[in-house]
Design a protein around this motif. Structure first.
Motif, short mmCIF file in Angstrom:
data_model
loop_
_atom_site.label_atom_id
_atom_site.label_comp_id
_atom_site.label_asym_id
_atom_site.label_seq_id
_atom_site.Cartn_x
_atom_site.Cartn_y
_atom_site.Cartn_z
N UNK A 323 0.85 -1.19 0.00
CA UNK A 323 0.00 0.00 0.00
C UNK A 323 0.89 1.24 0.00
N UNK A 324 0.28 2.39 -0.29
CA UNK A 324 1.05 3.64 -0.33
C UNK A 324 1.50 4.08 1.05
N UNK A 325 0.61 3.95 2.03
CA UNK A 325 0.89 4.44 3.38
C UNK A 325 -0.02 3.73 4.36
N UNK A 326 0.13 4.06 5.65
CA UNK A 326 -0.66 3.38 6.67
C UNK A 326 -2.13 3.74 6.61
N UNK A 327 -2.47 4.91 6.10
CA UNK A 327 -3.89 5.25 5.92
C UNK A 327 -4.54 4.30 4.93
N UNK A 328 -3.86 4.05 3.81
CA UNK A 328 -4.40 3.08 2.86
C UNK A 328 -4.39 1.68 3.47
N UNK A 329 -3.36 1.40 4.26
CA UNK A 329 -3.30 0.11 4.93
C UNK A 329 -4.48 -0.12 5.86
N UNK A 330 -4.87 0.94 6.59
CA UNK A 330 -6.05 0.84 7.45
C UNK A 330 -7.31 0.58 6.65
N UNK A 331 -7.44 1.24 5.51
CA UNK A 331 -8.60 1.01 4.65
C UNK A 331 -8.64 -0.45 4.20
N UNK A 332 -7.48 -1.01 3.92
CA UNK A 332 -7.40 -2.41 3.48
C UNK A 332 -7.80 -3.36 4.60
N UNK A 333 -7.22 -3.17 5.80
CA UNK A 333 -7.53 -4.12 6.88
C UNK A 333 -8.97 -3.94 7.38
N UNK A 334 -9.51 -2.74 7.29
CA UNK A 334 -10.91 -2.55 7.68
C UNK A 334 -11.84 -3.22 6.68
N UNK A 335 -11.50 -3.20 5.42
CA UNK A 335 -12.30 -3.91 4.42
C UNK A 335 -12.17 -5.43 4.58
N UNK A 336 -10.95 -5.88 4.90
CA UNK A 336 -10.69 -7.32 5.03
C UNK A 336 -11.37 -7.90 6.27
N UNK A 337 -11.37 -7.16 7.39
CA UNK A 337 -12.05 -7.63 8.60
C UNK A 337 -11.49 -8.92 9.14
N UNK A 338 -10.20 -8.96 9.42
CA UNK A 338 -9.53 -10.20 9.81
C UNK A 338 -10.00 -10.72 11.15
N UNK A 357 -13.07 -3.01 11.81
CA UNK A 357 -13.49 -4.40 11.57
C UNK A 357 -12.33 -5.34 11.86
N UNK A 358 -12.47 -6.10 12.93
CA UNK A 358 -11.49 -7.14 13.28
C UNK A 358 -12.09 -7.97 14.41
#
Length: 440
Positions: A323-338, A357-358
């Protein structure tokens, strides 16, 4: 071994992210087709079907489906002292956390003589599942049983697969954990058939032909593979369930400050559960991504369950996501909902507050998922497959029902009677209004 997904330079919606993030090829939907006849067989043939299914899936035909109390006592007596000490400490910590989860009753007074009281009532009986296929989980017995006990459930039953090496009984450590917790209703039944047995009950031939082997329960909880998750989906509505907890998942959100060894070890630790386990690293650091990939290649072959780990890491459910940065990383993990989300970054605690989402969030370099699996005090029965966006991990709430108790005096009802009548008439339900007016 593990594939890369490069999202740098892309602005993706949540829907678009869900289309590109890794997921297993075989999901609950496909498993439902396999599980449906299993549930039908248990529902119609009871204990006979359970024995047939054990022979088919577990390679052993149990003489007794309900475990004798003597076997529980023997398993505890023979338990390795160090393992017993670990289980007892886990019990102490998990019980302390779950005791604090129990909600208190409260009363809201709206006017003189007008009050609404909130009560919490435990369900009558629960069925608790502890897996025992590729691995054995006495820790899951602890997580399930303590949450139910602290909620005040009066009747608990545990099921775990029969083991060929244990003479058709569940694994001895499973039995020892039940004994430590005071649970004496234990069944040598695994997988989807255990969920069906709990949901519908099972008549059987022990000890007397026609006697009920297992009474139906009100709630079924516990982790398992994709077929256990599918079985829960099919019986939901007949009984309550905690969540569709299928094959395990870990997502690690990490930046360049993370230790590549730690990240790789944590990804492998979840991959050893199941060939369908998901291990995902989300990072803006190309250097960390490369280092973790190299560590995985070295470590995976050296671990005990290397074939299982390699399969999981190389499957479509696992990936390194750039990802570009941690903000985009947060968007990814929130969508993934691990199911399990580790945050190994600078300022990890602040980032954790932005996770929406986790199943459980593990903050910092010294809070690995393995800690939560055993001794953190938290519960390791958690939602998978992205379901953390609408459901929670196991806790006392899974076994409690909220009931509102309404008590108004004559004077308090009189104060609002005209307004009730007005709203009832507006809804064209005049008898509702008359039920109030008739009291005066």
């Amino acid at each position: 071994m593990i594939r890369r997904i490069d999202l740098r330079g892309q602005v993706l919606s949540r829907t678009e992210l869900l289309g590109v993030l890794p997921r297993p090829e075989v999901g609950v939907e496909q498993a439902v087709d396999v599980v449906t006849p299993v549930i039908a067989a248990v529902r119609s043939r009871g204990a006979a079907a359970l024995r047939d299914l054990a022979e088919r899936f577990d390679g052993v035909r149990p003489e007794r489906l309900r475990v004798p109390v003597t076997a529980l006592d023997s398993a505890l007596a023979d338990l390795d002292p160090q393992v017993r000490a670990g289980l007892e400490e886990s019990i102490r910590r998990v019980r302390a956390v779950h005791a604090d989860q129990v909600p208190g009753e409260h009363t809201t007074v709206l006017a003189d003589g007008a009050e609404v009281r909130q009560r919490w009532i435990p369900v009558r009986r629960v069925g608790l599942y502890a897996p025992g296929g590729l691995a054995v989980y006495p820790s899951s017995v602890i997580m399930n049983v303590i949450a139910a006990q602290e909620a005040g459930v009066p009747a608990l039953a545990v099921a775990s697969p029969p083991q060929k090496d244990a003479g058709g009984l569940p694994h001895p450590t499973i039995l020892a954990a039940c004994a430590l917790l005071g649970v004496d209703e234990v069944y040598a039944v695994g997988g989807a058939q255990a969920v069906a047995m709990f949901a519908y009950g099972a008549a059987g031939s022990e000890p007397v032909d026609g006697e009920v082997l297992c009474e139906p329960v009100d709630v079924v909880t516990g982790p398992g593979n994709v077929y256990v998750a599918a079985a829960k989906r099919l019986v939901r509505g007949v009984v309550g369930i905690d969540a569709e907890a299928g094959p395990t998942e870990i997502a690690v959100l990490a930046d360049g400050t993370a230790d590549a060894d730690h990240v790789a070890l944590d990804l492998i630790s979840q991959a050893e559960h199941d060939p369908m386990a998901a291990s995902v690293l989300v990072t803006p650091s190309v250097e960390l991504a490369g280092a973790v990939e190299a560590k995985l290649a070295d470590m995976a072959g050296a671990t005990k369950h290397s074939t299982r780990v390699t399969t999981a890491l190389g499957g479509p459910q696992s990936a390194v996501v750039l990802v570009d940065d941690l903000d985009q990383g947060l968007a990814v993990v929130n969508a993934y909902g691990a199911e399990h989300l580790e945050i190994q970054t600078a300022g990890a605690a602040a980032l954790a507050e932005r996770v929406t989402s986790a199943g459980a969030i593990f903050v910092g370099a010294h809070s690995p998922v393995s800690l939560g699996d055993y001794l953190a005090g938290s519960n390791h029965v958690l939602p998978t497959g992205g379901t953390s966006r609408f459901t929670s991990g196991l806790g006392v709430h899974a076994f409690l029902r909220s009931v509102q108790v309404i008590e108004y005096s004559r004077e308090a009802l009189a104060e609002v009677a005209d307004r009730i009548v007005a709203v009832a008439n507006d809804e064209d339900l005049p008898a509702h209004g008359e039920a109030v007016r008739g009291r005066f």
